[in-house]
Scaffold this motif. Structure first.
Motif, PDB file in Angstrom:
ATOM      1  N   ASN A 201      64.932  -7.502 -35.553  1.00  0.00           N
ATOM      2  CA  ASN A 201      66.252  -7.004 -35.140  1.00  0.00           C
ATOM      3  C   ASN A 201      66.956  -7.991 -34.215  1.00  0.00           C
ATOM      4  OD1 ASN A 201      66.122  -4.631 -36.623  1.00  0.00           O
ATOM      5  ND2 ASN A 201      65.057  -3.524 -34.983  1.00  0.00           N
ATOM      6  N   TYR A 202      66.184  -8.627 -33.336  1.00  0.00           N
ATOM      7  CA  TYR A 202      66.769  -9.632 -32.455  1.00  0.00           C
ATOM      8  C   TYR A 202      67.274 -10.820 -33.273  1.00  0.00           C
ATOM      9  CZ  TYR A 202      66.974 -13.588 -29.231  1.00  0.00           C
ATOM     10  OH  TYR A 202      67.374 -14.698 -28.548  1.00  0.00           O
TER      11      TYR A 202
ATOM     12  N   TYR B  18      65.651 -16.861 -41.349  1.00  0.00           N
ATOM     13  CA  TYR B  18      64.664 -17.774 -40.741  1.00  0.00           C
ATOM     14  C   TYR B  18      63.427 -17.002 -40.301  1.00  0.00           C
ATOM     15  CZ  TYR B  18      62.482 -20.896 -37.375  1.00  0.00           C
ATOM     16  OH  TYR B  18      61.565 -21.648 -36.689  1.00  0.00           O
ATOM     17  N   TYR B  19      63.636 -15.834 -39.710  1.00  0.00           N
ATOM     18  CA  TYR B  19      62.518 -15.014 -39.228  1.00  0.00           C
ATOM     19  C   TYR B  19      61.592 -14.637 -40.380  1.00  0.00           C
ATOM     20  CZ  TYR B  19      59.981 -11.225 -36.928  1.00  0.00           C
ATOM     21  OH  TYR B  19      58.983 -10.417 -36.418  1.00  0.00           O
TER      22      TYR B  19
ATOM     23  N   ASN C 109      60.248 -17.876 -28.914  1.00  0.00           N
ATOM     24  CA  ASN C 109      59.735 -16.516 -28.728  1.00  0.00           C
ATOM     25  C   ASN C 109      60.367 -15.524 -29.692  1.00  0.00           C
ATOM     26  OD1 ASN C 109      58.015 -17.224 -26.572  1.00  0.00           O
ATOM     27  ND2 ASN C 109      59.727 -17.137 -25.130  1.00  0.00           N
ATOM     28  N   ILE C 110      60.934 -16.018 -30.771  1.00  0.00           N
ATOM     29  CA  ILE C 110      61.624 -15.151 -31.709  1.00  0.00           C
ATOM     30  C   ILE C 110      60.672 -14.140 -32.339  1.00  0.00           C
ATOM     31  CG2 ILE C 110      61.354 -16.691 -33.689  1.00  0.00           C
ATOM     32  CD1 ILE C 110      64.155 -15.910 -34.579  1.00  0.00           C
ATOM     33  N   LYS C 111      59.409 -14.510 -32.506  1.00  0.00           N
ATOM     34  CA  LYS C 111      58.434 -13.581 -33.105  1.00  0.00           C
ATOM     35  C   LYS C 111      58.240 -12.368 -32.221  1.00  0.00           C
ATOM     36  CE  LYS C 111      53.728 -13.214 -34.869  1.00  0.00           C
ATOM     37  NZ  LYS C 111      52.430 -13.909 -35.092  1.00  0.00           N
ATOM     38  N   ASN C 112      58.103 -12.589 -30.922  1.00  0.00           N
ATOM     39  CA  ASN C 112      57.888 -11.480 -29.995  1.00  0.00           C
ATOM     40  C   ASN C 112      59.133 -10.595 -29.880  1.00  0.00           C
ATOM     41  OD1 ASN C 112      55.318 -12.467 -29.440  1.00  0.00           O
ATOM     42  ND2 ASN C 112      56.055 -13.767 -27.784  1.00  0.00           N
TER      43      ASN C 112
ATOM     44  N   ARG D 288      72.036  -7.249 -49.269  1.00  0.00           N
ATOM     45  CA  ARG D 288      71.291  -7.129 -48.015  1.00  0.00           C
ATOM     46  C   ARG D 288      72.124  -7.590 -46.827  1.00  0.00           C
ATOM     47  NH1 ARG D 288      65.794  -5.775 -48.429  1.00  0.00           N
ATOM     48  NH2 ARG D 288      65.665  -4.615 -50.401  1.00  0.00           N
ATOM     49  N   ASP D 289      71.844  -6.961 -45.682  1.00  0.00           N
ATOM     50  CA  ASP D 289      72.485  -7.353 -44.428  1.00  0.00           C
ATOM     51  C   ASP D 289      71.685  -8.505 -43.831  1.00  0.00           C
ATOM     52  OD1 ASP D 289      73.978  -7.491 -42.105  1.00  0.00           O
ATOM     53  OD2 ASP D 289      72.953  -5.803 -41.142  1.00  0.00           O
TER      54      ASP D 289
END
Length: 207
Positions: free
Chosen positions: A102-103, A172-173, A95-98, A164-165
């Motif tokens: 930031n998550y 991965y996202y 559920n990483i997309k949802n 970049r941070d």
């Protein structure tokens, strides 16, 4: 008398030939009337999503009874409870997309390492190879944003990883879902390979 018997013989022979022809003809090819070797024509070896029941009507043929099959029309069973899709090796991240970018920045440990899938050195080695094929043309071999397309002024605005941070999760996202001018690479890299590339990008950033 001889002619009479001869004619009768011809008639009987013609009838036999006619019946043989009629018997061998069948309009429904899925259910032929006669099959020379039914055990070869209708194999009991099941193919995925095929009908497990033979179409050949033969009283001698054993009747296959498999009540567990879905509606008894397919040889493919539903996966058992707890089965993980080959495209979703790490269900904790499905559920990483949802949850958003930031998550994903909070993911600082590569699940390949956490799950003892591969040693970090192997992940970086494989990630480097994948990175050079899919990423270096834009991001550069050293992650400095100076890939061949940038040098030839085909694209602009590719950042240096060191500026970049980034975390392994945010990388991965972006590889999976894309960001700004970068499209998703999920169709080019499977889930495992995307984590490998993410680890290699972090290696370049911290190099």
């Amino acid at each position: 008398m001889k002619k009479k018997y001869f004619y009768e013989f011809i008639i009987i022979l013609n009838m036999i030939l006619f019946l043989s022809i009629v018997e061998s003809c069948w309009f429904d090819k899925k259910k032929p009337n006669i099959v020379y070797m039914p055990d070869m024509y209708y194999s009991e070896a099941y193919e995925p999503y095929s009908d497990p029941y033979s179409n050949y009507n033969n009283k001698k043929e054993k009747n296959i009874k498999i009540p567990l099959f879905s509606k008894e029309k397919t040889s493919s069973l539903s996966p058992v409870e707890g089965t993980i899709s080959r495209n979703n090796s790490f269900p904790n991240f499905k559920n990483i997309k949802n949850k958003g970018l930031n998550y994903s920045k909070n993911i600082i440990q590569n699940p390949l390492i956490n799950n003892h899938y591969e040693k970090k050195e192997i992940i970086i080695k494989k990630g480097k190879k994948l990175y050079q094929i899919s990423c270096s043309i834009c991001h550069g071999k050293n992650g400095d944003g100076q890939g061949d397309l940038v040098k030839n002024e085909k694209i602009f605005g590719i950042p240096n990883y060191k500026d970049r941070d980034l975390t392994v999760g945010s990388i991965y996202y972006v590889i999976t879902y894309g960001k700004n001018n970068m499209n998703s690479y999920a169709s080019q890299l499977n889930e495992i390979d995307r984590w490998r590339v993410s680890e290699y990008v972090m290696f370049l950033k911290n190099k």
